[in-house]
Each structure stands twice: as C-alpha cells, then as structure tokens.
Design an enzyme around this catalytic site. Structure first.
Site, PDB file in Angstrom:
ATOM      1  N   CYS A   1       0.815  -1.230   0.000  1.00 23.41           N
ATOM      2  CA  CYS A   1       0.000   0.000   0.000  1.00 23.41           C
ATOM      3  C   CYS A   1       0.843   1.272   0.000  1.00 23.41           C
ATOM      4  O   CYS A   1       0.332   2.360  -0.274  1.00 23.41           O
ATOM      5  CB  CYS A   1      -0.945   0.009   1.191  1.00 23.41           C
TER       6      CYS A   1
ATOM      7  N   ASN B   1     -10.298  -0.005   0.850  1.00 23.56           N
ATOM      8  CA  ASN B   1      -8.838   0.090   0.754  1.00 23.56           C
ATOM      9  C   ASN B   1      -8.392  -0.398  -0.631  1.00 23.56           C
ATOM     10  O   ASN B   1      -8.500  -1.579  -0.936  1.00 23.56           O
ATOM     11  CB  ASN B   1      -8.233  -0.786   1.861  1.00 23.56           C
TER      12      ASN B   1
ATOM     13  N   HIS C   1      -3.142   7.124   3.702  1.00 21.35           N
ATOM     14  CA  HIS C   1      -3.615   5.869   3.132  1.00 21.35           C
ATOM     15  C   HIS C   1      -5.046   5.594   3.591  1.00 21.35           C
ATOM     16  O   HIS C   1      -5.366   5.711   4.776  1.00 21.35           O
ATOM     17  CB  HIS C   1      -2.684   4.715   3.538  1.00 21.35           C
TER      18      HIS C   1
END
Ligand code: UT7
Length: 317
Positions: A108, A272, A242
């Site tokens: 990520c 996500n 994030h």
C-alpha cells in the site's frame, strides 16, 4: 520533482455493505463502525490493465502531455492476472509509449516508493517526465467467505505525472520485515521435484496488529518530516493518508492534533485500494479544485512488509 498531472479510475461495480450482508455474517453497522467503509468498487468485467491505462491517460491529459513525452513508467502493483510480463509493460503498449518501464511492489506504500524512485531519476537527469501508475485489485487476494478481510478492500487505479522541480520537500521510506501480520501467497506450478510443504490460502491479516503499526508508523513518519522541514502541523493544507480504515485515519489525525478539514478521505466510497488510494484521493482533490499552487501536502501510507512511506510536497500547478 513536482506533480503536474493526476488521474484515477474505479471499477463500475459498486458493492454496498447491504449487498455483503446477503452472503456474509456481517452488518452495515459493524462495517461502518469499525472501518467507516460504506461501499467499495470491485472488478467484474474490467481488466486491471485497462483501468490503469485509463487512469494514466487522464493524468497525461491533466499534465498537458502525451504518452510520447514520457521517459519512464513506474507501476505500483501487488497482484494482477499476469505474473510476467510486468503490468507496466502492458500499460506502456496500451498507452502507445516507447520508454522503459518497471513494476514495483511496496504494497500500500507503493505510491511513495514510486515518487522516491522518480525523484532519483529526475535528479540524475535520466528522465524528464515520469508516469507513475498505481493499479490494484486486492479483491482477488481475499476470500469472499472471510468477513474479516473481504469487506475491507476495493479495486482501482490512480496515476500521477511528475517532472523536474523543487517541490518535493522531504521524503522518508521504511521497511521492517514483519511478514506474518499481513500476507498472501500464490500457488506456483508443481514440479516433479518439489517435496516441501506448501500451504496456500487467501490473504491473511492480523487486523489489530496492522492497525497498531499503521497508526504509530504513520505518526512517526509525519512528525519526522515536519521536524526535518521546520514545518508545524498547521502549515500543511492536506494530510493525504492511506485510505485503509476511517478509524486509522482519525487516530492519526488525533495524534497529530490537526483539524478534521485537513484530512480528506474517500475510504467510505472505495474501501482500501492499496497503493492506488493515495493518487486516487489526490486526483479527487485536484479535480475538485481544492489544491492551490504553493499548498503544502503530506502523503503517508503503510502496507504489507511492513512498508511505510511519507513525504511533504508543495503543489505546483
Ligand atoms: O493496508 C493495510 C491493510 N489493513 C488494514 O489497514 C487493517 C487494519 N485493521 C483494522 O482495520 C481492524 O483491525 C479491522 C477493521 C480489520 C477489525 O476491527 P477490530 O476492531 O480490530 O475487530 P477484531 O478483528 O478484533 O474483531 C472483533 C470481532 C470478532 O468477533 P469475536 O471474536 O469478538 O466474536 C470478529 O470475528 O468482530 C468480528 N468481525 C466481524 N463481525 C461482523 C470481524 N469482521 C467482521 C465483519 N462483520 N465483517
């Protein structure tokens, strides 16, 4: 380095929490309370390379460049249908670019790792315009029978075009090998000689540990960069964090003591989407006209590895 264009694309199939309730032992209430996610877009008939190419084309258009102007392509990706060739090779052909390309996997945190690589290339004068494409389909790594993981993720692509400039103020990357809290192993082809035990299962995540690492590492990275640049938390226009979980975002914001308005989020709509989350959120801010020349932005992300990346940039457009 400076960012001169952004683009993003999300798959057309939006899956609400209510839709998940139909086949999982879960509720909209649980998912909303624990994650802030209301819906996520997942790949159905699309191919990830097409979403990535569309996001890249939007970023090129936003930058006022064409594929021929690009000297290097960095694609951040964890999984896609191909193991080889690299996704960046496929995107290069679809864009009609001719430059060299490479894929990176920093989970990520991939967008920040890609920015760092791009900055190095620009400083060495090995490239003038670099395209970064983050394209991810984590929906294909999780078991859709496991309510603890499948509700969290969505698919999508985000892109940015960067060029020479002085707008990257500070950047920090970290890796600490902590591989058992979040991993996904793919089955490889059998051979007549393999005699070791191999266990394959969908994405494994120890959520609480990841949560803790995410908050502490992101706060640490951001504080380090603010100190390094002599900036105060309130000097930052937006903290582009994030988008894994609304509670993680809120915890980081509380620890830093910054205003809610300075921490934009879209995790409620997309879940996500791994490394694509940051460039996709940046693209939203850019297209909504929320960024002015000279604004200072913090990016911060964390992911499997454990990898973390953060940077402070000045908006240049
Ligand atoms: O890019 C990095 C990716 N990962 C992350 O950022 C994830 C970080 N972690 C988290 O966001 C949170 O840990 C989760 C959202 C994954 C889980 O929230 P939590 O508050 O840590 O819950 P938990 O894992 O401790 O589970 C609490 C309960 C469990 O039931 P029992 O054992 O208490 O009976 C779970 O089985 O919630 C249950 N549960 C669910 N219940 C309804 C887990 N998933 C669900 C679900 N619906 N979808």
């Amino acid at each position: 380095m400076k960012i001169i264009g952004t683009g993003s694309v999300h798959p057309k199939c939006s899956v609400s929490n209510e839709m998940l309730e139909k086949f999982l032992e879960t509720t909209d209430e649980w998912i909303t309370e624990r994650t802030g996610i209301k819906e996520r877009c997942v790949i159905s008939s699309e191919k990830l390379e097409d979403l990535a190419t569309e996001a890249a084309n939007k970023a090129l258009e936003n930058a006022g460049l064409t594929a021929k102007d690009i000297d290097f392509i960095i694609c951040s990706n964890v999984v896609n249908e191909y193991v080889t060739p690299a996704l960046s090779c496929i995107i290069q052909g679809k864009l009609g670019a001719t430059c060299p390309t490479v894929d990176i996997n920093a989970a990520c945190a991939g967008f920040i790792f890609a920015l760092d690589m791009a900055e190095d290339k620009l400083q060495c004068k090995k490239a003038k315009n670099i395209l970064i494409v983050c394209a991810e389909e984590p929906s294909r790594m999780v078991s859709w029978k496991n309510r603890s993981t499948c509700v969290l993720f969505g698919d999508g692509a985000g892109a940015a075009v960067v060029t020479e400039g002085d707008e990257m103020k500070a950047i920090r990357l970290t890796t600490s090998s902590l591989t058992d809290v979040l991993y996904y192993q793919r089955a490889l082809e059998p051979t007549p000689y393999i005699d070791k035990e191999e266990n394959y299962e969908p994405l494994v995540m120890r959520g609480r540990e990841v949560f803790k690492h995410a908050v502490t590492s992101s706060c640490r990275d951001i504080r380090t960069l603010l100190n390094q640049t002599n900036l105060k938390p309130e000097d930052i226009k937006y903290y582009v964090l994030h988008q894994a979980n609304r509670r993680i975002i809120d915890s980081i914001r509380n620890f830093l003591g910054v205003d809610e308005a300075c921490v934009p989020h879209n995790v409620e709509r997309y879940g996500n989407i791994s490394s694509a989350a940051l460039p996709a959120l940046l693209d939203e801010l850019n297209r909504e006209g929320k960024l002015q020349k000279g604004d200072k932005l913090v990016f911060s992300a964390f992911g499997a590895g454990f990898t973390t990346g953060a940077c402070i940039i000045e908006w240049a457009k």
